[in-house]
Design an enzyme around this catalytic site. Structure first.
Site, mmCIF file in Angstrom:
data_model
loop_
_atom_site.group_PDB
_atom_site.id
_atom_site.type_symbol
_atom_site.label_atom_id
_atom_site.label_comp_id
_atom_site.label_asym_id
_atom_site.label_seq_id
_atom_site.Cartn_x
_atom_site.Cartn_y
_atom_site.Cartn_z
ATOM 1 N N CYS A 2 24.017 -58.834 -16.571
ATOM 2 C CA CYS A 2 24.285 -59.329 -17.919
ATOM 3 C C CYS A 2 23.761 -58.376 -18.994
ATOM 4 O O CYS A 2 22.770 -57.686 -18.793
ATOM 5 C CB CYS A 2 23.611 -60.673 -18.121
ATOM 6 S SG CYS A 2 24.111 -61.917 -16.954
ATOM 7 N N ARG A 27 26.960 -52.023 -16.904
ATOM 8 C CA ARG A 27 25.957 -52.796 -16.180
ATOM 9 C C ARG A 27 26.591 -53.735 -15.143
ATOM 10 O O ARG A 27 25.916 -54.237 -14.262
ATOM 11 C CB ARG A 27 25.147 -53.649 -17.183
ATOM 12 C CG ARG A 27 24.319 -52.832 -18.145
ATOM 13 C CD ARG A 27 23.817 -53.683 -19.288
ATOM 14 N NE ARG A 27 22.837 -54.661 -18.883
ATOM 15 C CZ ARG A 27 21.530 -54.529 -19.024
ATOM 16 N NH1 ARG A 27 21.034 -53.447 -19.570
ATOM 17 N NH2 ARG A 27 20.715 -55.478 -18.639
ATOM 18 N N TRP A 74 27.277 -61.460 -15.838
ATOM 19 C CA TRP A 74 27.480 -61.154 -14.410
ATOM 20 C C TRP A 74 27.025 -62.409 -13.674
ATOM 21 O O TRP A 74 25.844 -62.741 -13.684
ATOM 22 C CB TRP A 74 26.627 -59.937 -14.038
ATOM 23 C CG TRP A 74 26.882 -59.395 -12.671
ATOM 24 C CD1 TRP A 74 27.852 -58.506 -12.309
ATOM 25 C CD2 TRP A 74 26.127 -59.663 -11.477
ATOM 26 N NE1 TRP A 74 27.754 -58.215 -10.971
ATOM 27 C CE2 TRP A 74 26.702 -58.910 -10.421
ATOM 28 C CE3 TRP A 74 25.025 -60.454 -11.186
ATOM 29 C CZ2 TRP A 74 26.215 -58.931 -9.130
ATOM 30 C CZ3 TRP A 74 24.550 -60.483 -9.881
ATOM 31 C CH2 TRP A 74 25.142 -59.722 -8.873
ATOM 32 N N ASN A 98 19.864 -63.178 -20.506
ATOM 33 C CA ASN A 98 19.797 -62.360 -19.279
ATOM 34 C C ASN A 98 18.623 -62.858 -18.460
ATOM 35 O O ASN A 98 17.586 -63.197 -19.030
ATOM 36 C CB ASN A 98 19.509 -60.891 -19.605
ATOM 37 C CG ASN A 98 20.677 -60.186 -20.246
ATOM 38 O OD1 ASN A 98 21.724 -60.782 -20.463
ATOM 39 N ND2 ASN A 98 20.484 -58.918 -20.553
ATOM 40 N N GLY A 99 18.744 -62.839 -17.144
ATOM 41 C CA GLY A 99 17.624 -63.244 -16.289
ATOM 42 C C GLY A 99 17.952 -64.520 -15.550
ATOM 43 O O GLY A 99 19.122 -64.937 -15.482
ATOM 44 N N GLU A 478 23.076 -42.436 2.258
ATOM 45 C CA GLU A 478 23.513 -42.404 0.863
ATOM 46 C C GLU A 478 25.017 -42.134 0.765
ATOM 47 O O GLU A 478 25.716 -42.737 -0.053
ATOM 48 C CB GLU A 478 22.685 -41.346 0.101
ATOM 49 C CG GLU A 478 23.083 -41.083 -1.342
ATOM 50 C CD GLU A 478 23.012 -42.306 -2.258
ATOM 51 O OE1 GLU A 478 22.448 -43.349 -1.862
ATOM 52 O OE2 GLU A 478 23.564 -42.221 -3.375
ATOM 53 N N LYS A 482 27.831 -44.573 -0.897
ATOM 54 C CA LYS A 482 28.794 -44.172 -1.937
ATOM 55 C C LYS A 482 30.203 -44.608 -1.544
ATOM 56 O O LYS A 482 30.944 -45.136 -2.367
ATOM 57 C CB LYS A 482 28.794 -42.647 -2.151
ATOM 58 C CG LYS A 482 27.591 -42.027 -2.828
ATOM 59 C CD LYS A 482 27.369 -42.433 -4.252
ATOM 60 C CE LYS A 482 26.598 -43.682 -4.358
ATOM 61 N NZ LYS A 482 25.251 -43.754 -4.668
ATOM 62 N N GLU A 485 30.521 -48.446 -1.795
ATOM 63 C CA GLU A 485 30.464 -48.961 -3.174
ATOM 64 C C GLU A 485 31.789 -48.810 -3.901
ATOM 65 O O GLU A 485 32.227 -49.731 -4.566
ATOM 66 C CB GLU A 485 29.396 -48.195 -3.974
ATOM 67 C CG GLU A 485 27.977 -48.627 -3.744
ATOM 68 C CD GLU A 485 26.979 -47.779 -4.531
ATOM 69 O OE1 GLU A 485 27.016 -46.528 -4.427
ATOM 70 O OE2 GLU A 485 26.162 -48.358 -5.263
ATOM 71 N N HIS A 501 23.269 -45.306 21.601
ATOM 72 C CA HIS A 501 22.580 -46.587 21.805
ATOM 73 C C HIS A 501 23.362 -47.754 21.206
ATOM 74 O O HIS A 501 22.789 -48.791 20.908
ATOM 75 C CB HIS A 501 21.166 -46.525 21.225
ATOM 76 C CG HIS A 501 20.318 -45.489 21.907
ATOM 77 N ND1 HIS A 501 19.868 -45.632 23.185
ATOM 78 C CD2 HIS A 501 19.912 -44.270 21.487
ATOM 79 C CE1 HIS A 501 19.192 -44.550 23.533
ATOM 80 N NE2 HIS A 501 19.199 -43.710 22.521
ATOM 81 N N LYS A 599 25.094 -52.294 -12.505
ATOM 82 C CA LYS A 599 24.289 -51.075 -12.636
ATOM 83 C C LYS A 599 22.813 -51.409 -12.708
ATOM 84 O O LYS A 599 21.979 -50.723 -12.137
ATOM 85 C CB LYS A 599 24.734 -50.325 -13.897
ATOM 86 C CG LYS A 599 24.043 -48.993 -14.092
ATOM 87 C CD LYS A 599 24.508 -48.005 -13.058
ATOM 88 C CE LYS A 599 23.752 -46.702 -13.117
ATOM 89 N NZ LYS A 599 23.881 -45.973 -11.825
HETATM 90 C C1 F1P Z 1 19.091 -49.440 -7.679
HETATM 91 C C2 F1P Z 1 20.568 -49.593 -7.308
HETATM 92 C C3 F1P Z 1 21.344 -48.293 -7.478
HETATM 93 C C4 F1P Z 1 22.837 -48.508 -7.276
HETATM 94 C C5 F1P Z 1 23.381 -49.607 -8.183
HETATM 95 C C6 F1P Z 1 22.551 -50.849 -8.047
HETATM 96 O O1 F1P Z 1 18.966 -49.206 -9.042
HETATM 97 O O2 F1P Z 1 20.640 -50.018 -5.975
HETATM 98 O O3 F1P Z 1 20.869 -47.351 -6.575
HETATM 99 O O4 F1P Z 1 23.547 -47.323 -7.541
HETATM 100 O O5 F1P Z 1 23.445 -49.145 -9.486
HETATM 101 O O6 F1P Z 1 21.150 -50.587 -8.172
HETATM 102 P P1 F1P Z 1 17.731 -48.449 -9.711
HETATM 103 O O7 F1P Z 1 16.493 -49.226 -9.390
HETATM 104 O O8 F1P Z 1 17.669 -47.070 -9.139
HETATM 105 O O9 F1P Z 1 18.063 -48.472 -11.168
#
Ligand code: F1P
Length: 604
Positions: A2, A27, A74, A98-99, A478, A482, A485, A501, A599
């Protein structure tokens, strides 16, 4: 997750609100809404599910308004429907939140008994009814905010608007950030700096338990006893062009291409000819780090993967023992802290709820010190941690992290060199290796056309395997993350030695297996693991600088530049980022805003 944006101005603001909400899109969100003072200070509210453009279609209703709060939601409690979209309204009050309000069920029952009717399934709606309830008792918005804050359990950043106080907005926070922007004929409330920097660089960060009253001419901040407090105004270093696409089709692509410059800048800032410059982690930190014997790393997602590389590097070059934990696990574990242990939290945003609560837990344990590696100045994480390292990689807008990851790795490499000093490793050699990174990145960018071609072989796949060994294993993790995601293709990462295994059972003609194979002491072993895949006719895609025969149809060798082993993780992830980007393009997904993801993960 949010986002909040509020403006009180002397001029009409509807377009600015939409622009601000668009800046918060990165976000992650699924609906958005605005509530502003209309004629006679009555609240006019518009809401829409889906993209911001759906809200824009309703904007004519807000013509002429000069004070409003807005929100991108969100979904956590309740589906992404119109009734759950913020702002939520009570008799006189509109709020955005937010929260997560942890005691919302109790508060809901209490307010229902007082006659309040709930229209949404959200936890947030209790806030506007509570504020209205207290406002009805005192006719004073400040008292209402304090009483509401006292009743709420959990985390919140709230912006509120009241029909009784025209041209005024209120905000309060606990465990979720609020930033106030100071403009010339307008003032701003936001959950992060991105929508504010279009208007002003001057901002104030709110702390937990404070609340503020803003109008177009003034910002007043209060503590929970309603006493006015003075807080410093800071100047943001963010350049507003950093948050625009600059000719790239997506932020992810732009951010992949920023990595060279960021690493170059970091090199010139922190790396001397033969040595890492003194105390780059803060005043007198070299001395402090010299005495460290154990490190506990904590992070989430990409940041956690960076910590896995760091663990390997540090244990390879020193006698320091390291653990790396995902923050959502660390929080609930019994942690044994030995003397001389450093706690390191890693986060791009500095607002990841799990990482923040891990740091809060660590602060109560007997760590020698806490270090936060972060990309956002003035984030909650950097404010809580006693030592901080700001990567200064510029705002990362794409949800899938790229430049933050390589900047984290670069920072952790510098930390490795400092920590290895007393174990007799040659700092000079390590520094020479580090100084090559930015030039090598240029060679990687030249691989984009080749990677584009390869990406078509992934487009129709549903499952993939990623393999690595040593520091290449976290790179496999990683790279798999990617791909998941942004292309929604299932990807699992394994230590190459673990293949036999279990996962080998998945391998057949159709299964693409991506392997990171730098030409080092482990290469021979990885090659024999790959032979196991090839024997089952699996399709292998090998990123390597080793000479490998290209004679088998199902083996695709992607030639990597020669480089010292130390810098392999930073270099090998870049073509993998490009690979997932091109697969996602071919699948026509929303590259920068993948479905279901956010994000800034501000809930636990
Ligand atoms: C951690 C994280 C990111 C991912 C996405 C969700 O965020 O898992 O690595 O790309 O954006 O959150 P942060 O703690 O590094 O901001």
């Amino acid at each position: 997750m949010c986002g909040i944006f509020g403006i009180s101005s002397t001029k009409p603001i509807s377009n600015q609100l939409i622009k601000g909400l668009s800046k918060l899109e990165y976000r992650g969100y699924d609906s958005a809404g605005i509530s502003g003072h209309g004629i006679n200070s009555k609240l006019i509210t518009i809401k829409a599910t889906g993209p911001i453009k759906n809200l824009k279609n309703k904007l004519s209703k807000l013509k002429g308004i000069t004070t409003a709060v807005s929100h991108t939601r969100w979904a956590t409690h309740g589906q992404p429907t119109l009734k759950n979209t913020h702002p939520h309204l009570s008799e006189y009050i509109g709020i955005v939140h937010n929260g997560i309000i942890e005691n919302y069920i109790d508060l809901r029952s209490y307010l229902k008994r007082k006659g309040y009717v709930f229209k949404s399934d959200t936890d947030s709606e209790v806030i506007c009814h509570l504020m209205n309830y207290y406002f009805n008792k005192t006719a004073d918005m400040q008292s209402s905010i304090v009483s509401t804050a006292n009743s709420l359990e959990g985390s919140y950043a709230i912006a509120a608007i009241n029909t009784h106080t025209p041209h005024t907005l209120y905000t309060s926070c606990k465990g979720s950030p609020i930033i106030l922007g100071k403009g010339l004929d307008a003032n701003y409330i936001s959950s992060d700096i991105t929508p504010i920097i279009d208007h002003t660089k001057h901002f104030i960060s709110m702390d937990d338990g404070e609340f503020a009253e803003i109008n177009s001419a003034s910002i007043k901040i209060f503590n929970k006893n309603k006493k006015v407090i003075k807080k410093p105004t800071k100047v943001s270093k963010i350049d507003k062009n950093q948050a625009s696409l600059m000719g790239h089709r997506h932020f992810m692509h732009k951010e992949i291409y920023e990595q060279k410059t960021i690493i170059k800048d970091m090199t010139s800032r922190y790396v001397g000819t033969n040595k890492i410059l003194p105390n780059i982690f803060g005043h007198n930190t070299d001395k402090l780090l010299e005495n460290i014997e154990h490190i506990h790393f904590v992070g989430c997602g990409t940041s956690y993967h960076a910590s896995l590389v760091a663990k390997d590097w540090i244990e390879q070059f020193s006698k320091i023992t390291c653990t790396a934990e995902v923050a959502s696990e660390y929080k609930y574990k019994k942690i044994n802290v030995l003397p001389k242990t450093l706690f390191v939290s890693i986060s791009q945003s500095g607002e990841t709820a799990d990482t923040i609560s891990s740091l809060k837990k660590a602060l109560k344990l007997r760590y020698t010190n806490t270090l936060a590696i972060c990309n956002v100045a003035e984030s909650t994480l950097t404010r809580l941690s006693s030592m901080n390292f700001l990567m200064n990689a510029g705002p990362e807008i794409s949800v899938a992290s790229t430049k933050a990851f390589t900047s984290q790795l670069f920072t952790l490499l510098l930390l490795t060199v400092i920590l290895s000093r007393k174990y007799g490793k040659t700092e000079k050699k390590m520094v020479q290796d580090i100084r090559q990174i930015d030039k090598k990145i240029d060679e990687l960018y030249k691989m984009e056309d080749e990677i584009k071609k390869i990406s078509s072989k992934f487009k129709n796949k549903e499952h993939t395997l990623f393999l690595g060994k040593g520091t290449s294993y976290p790179i496999a993790l990683e790279a798999a993350l990617k791909l998941k995601e942004i292309s929604y293709i299932h990807a699992s990462a394994y230590h190459s030695g673990e293949l036999k295994h279990g996962p080998l059972a998945l391998v057949d003609k159709k299964m693409p297996v991506v392997c990171f194979l730098p030409d080092n002491h482990l290469a021979r072993l990885v090659l024999s693991n790959l032979a196991e895949v090839e024997a089952r006719q699996g399709q292998t895609f090998i990123f390597t600088n080793k000479k490998i025969a290209r004679n088998k149809k199902q083996v695709e060798v992607i030639k990597m530049p020669d480089c010292p082993d130390l810098i392999v993780p930073i270099l090998y992830i870049i073509p993998a980022q490009l690979l997932s980007y091109h697969v996602a393009l071919k699948k026509n997904t929303d590259v920068d805003k993948p479905r279901n993801l956010a994000k800034s993960v501000t809930v636990e």
